[in-house]
Design a protein around this motif. Sequence first.
Motif, PDB file in Angstrom:
ATOM      1  N   GLY A 202       0.802  -1.238  -0.086  1.00  0.00           N
ATOM      2  CA  GLY A 202       0.039  -0.006   0.031  1.00  0.00           C
ATOM      3  C   GLY A 202       0.797   1.197   0.111  1.00  0.00           C
ATOM      4  O   GLY A 202       0.300   2.078   0.530  1.00  0.00           O
ATOM      5  N   ILE A 203       2.049   1.197  -0.934  1.00  0.00           N
ATOM      6  CA  ILE A 203       2.697   2.348  -0.855  1.00  0.00           C
ATOM      7  C   ILE A 203       2.836   3.053  -2.221  1.00  0.00           C
ATOM      8  O   ILE A 203       2.884   2.244  -3.208  1.00  0.00           O
ATOM      9  N   SER A 204       3.228   3.999  -2.223  1.00  0.00           N
ATOM     10  CA  SER A 204       3.464   4.773  -3.612  1.00  0.00           C
ATOM     11  C   SER A 204       4.795   4.522  -4.246  1.00  0.00           C
ATOM     12  O   SER A 204       5.586   4.044  -3.381  1.00  0.00           O
ATOM     13  N   LEU A 205       5.043   4.760  -5.448  1.00  0.00           N
ATOM     14  CA  LEU A 205       6.259   4.622  -6.071  1.00  0.00           C
ATOM     15  C   LEU A 205       7.344   5.462  -5.396  1.00  0.00           C
ATOM     16  O   LEU A 205       8.413   4.831  -5.227  1.00  0.00           O
TER      17      LEU A 205
ATOM     18  N   LEU B 281      11.983   0.024 -13.541  1.00  0.00           N
ATOM     19  CA  LEU B 281      12.056  -1.417 -13.325  1.00  0.00           C
ATOM     20  C   LEU B 281      10.450  -1.941 -13.370  1.00  0.00           C
ATOM     21  O   LEU B 281      10.380  -3.238 -13.562  1.00  0.00           O
ATOM     22  N   GLU B 282       9.623  -1.088 -12.980  1.00  0.00           N
ATOM     23  CA  GLU B 282       8.337  -1.435 -12.791  1.00  0.00           C
ATOM     24  C   GLU B 282       7.594  -1.489 -14.382  1.00  0.00           C
ATOM     25  O   GLU B 282       6.755  -2.413 -14.303  1.00  0.00           O
ATOM     26  N   SER B 283       8.236  -0.997 -15.045  1.00  0.00           N
ATOM     27  CA  SER B 283       7.715  -1.088 -16.513  1.00  0.00           C
ATOM     28  C   SER B 283       8.626  -1.972 -17.375  1.00  0.00           C
ATOM     29  O   SER B 283       8.500  -2.092 -18.546  1.00  0.00           O
ATOM     30  N   ALA B 284       9.493  -2.756 -16.883  1.00  0.00           N
ATOM     31  CA  ALA B 284      10.397  -3.781 -17.259  1.00  0.00           C
ATOM     32  C   ALA B 284      11.379  -3.279 -18.365  1.00  0.00           C
ATOM     33  O   ALA B 284      11.916  -3.989 -19.339  1.00  0.00           O
ATOM     34  N   SER B 285      12.065  -1.858 -18.174  1.00  0.00           N
ATOM     35  CA  SER B 285      12.767  -1.309 -18.985  1.00  0.00           C
ATOM     36  C   SER B 285      14.221  -1.262 -18.362  1.00  0.00           C
ATOM     37  O   SER B 285      15.167  -0.561 -19.003  1.00  0.00           O
TER      38      SER B 285
ATOM     39  N   GLY C  78      16.078   3.670  -1.061  1.00  0.00           N
ATOM     40  CA  GLY C  78      17.432   4.458  -1.189  1.00  0.00           C
ATOM     41  C   GLY C  78      17.764   4.629  -2.859  1.00  0.00           C
ATOM     42  O   GLY C  78      18.839   4.727  -3.064  1.00  0.00           O
ATOM     43  N   ILE C  79      16.753   4.524  -3.752  1.00  0.00           N
ATOM     44  CA  ILE C  79      17.141   4.437  -5.164  1.00  0.00           C
ATOM     45  C   ILE C  79      15.996   5.587  -5.697  1.00  0.00           C
ATOM     46  O   ILE C  79      15.098   6.251  -5.067  1.00  0.00           O
ATOM     47  N   ALA C  80      16.602   6.173  -6.905  1.00  0.00           N
ATOM     48  CA  ALA C  80      15.747   7.105  -7.500  1.00  0.00           C
ATOM     49  C   ALA C  80      14.278   6.724  -7.952  1.00  0.00           C
ATOM     50  O   ALA C  80      14.198   5.373  -8.340  1.00  0.00           O
ATOM     51  N   LYS C  81      13.562   7.594  -8.077  1.00  0.00           N
ATOM     52  CA  LYS C  81      12.040   7.135  -8.664  1.00  0.00           C
ATOM     53  C   LYS C  81      12.026   6.859  -9.807  1.00  0.00           C
ATOM     54  O   LYS C  81      11.333   5.891 -10.331  1.00  0.00           O
ATOM     55  N   SER C  82      12.822   7.358 -10.680  1.00  0.00           N
ATOM     56  CA  SER C  82      13.121   7.027 -12.155  1.00  0.00           C
ATOM     57  C   SER C  82      13.206   5.688 -12.340  1.00  0.00           C
ATOM     58  O   SER C  82      12.919   5.004 -13.174  1.00  0.00           O
ATOM     59  N   THR C  83      14.586   5.482 -11.507  1.00  0.00           N
ATOM     60  CA  THR C  83      14.937   3.815 -11.606  1.00  0.00           C
ATOM     61  C   THR C  83      13.657   2.956 -11.262  1.00  0.00           C
ATOM     62  O   THR C  83      13.604   1.802 -11.948  1.00  0.00           O
TER      63      THR C  83
END
Length: 187
Positions: free
Chosen positions: A25-28, A45-49, A36-41
């Motif tokens: 139940g947490i946001s990206l 990963l969630e888009s498999a790219s 401790g990683i970038a939101k863009s990373t």
Amino acid sequence: MAGQTPRLPLDRIAAALRRERGRAGISLSELAKRAGIAKSTLSQLESASGNPSLETLWALSVALDVPPSLLLDAPRPVVQIIRAGEGIAVPSEQADYAATLLSPNPPGSRRDLYFLQVEPGAPRDSEPHMPGAVEHIVVGTGRVLAGPQDDPVELGPGDYMSYPGDVPHTCRALEPGTTCVLVMQYA
């Protein structure tokens, strides 16, 4: 590492990240912050790219409070065989170290089984895993310096050691061609 490393199952990792983030139940943004990683990373990963390192997958599993195998592996048949060199080896960003998941956390247990290939050079220093985690290591070939970062132990072929995985710990090959079996036990 010698030979060609099989590609990571990016679609499975992406689906598992989305599923586990939803369960938590947490946001990206919140998961990225906790890991401790970038939101863009994380978005990649969630888009498999994206192409996650071992450190990134470990950080995400700790932030989600799930074993790393839950992010890597699909259900397997009752009898399974992984031939040498055929498993999916996840490389480290900081050392010549790769972990191949052999047996993920089965229902009713809290452990993963990995085959490690480690070469001399920079150590694989790990941040603490989930509270209560314990690592068990058996050296197959070569020699390693492993265990808590403040008190590592030199191990050779056939040597076994267990140590807390919820404190900073390390693994560094002392000889070329070092291999180990690692069991990650979760509380």
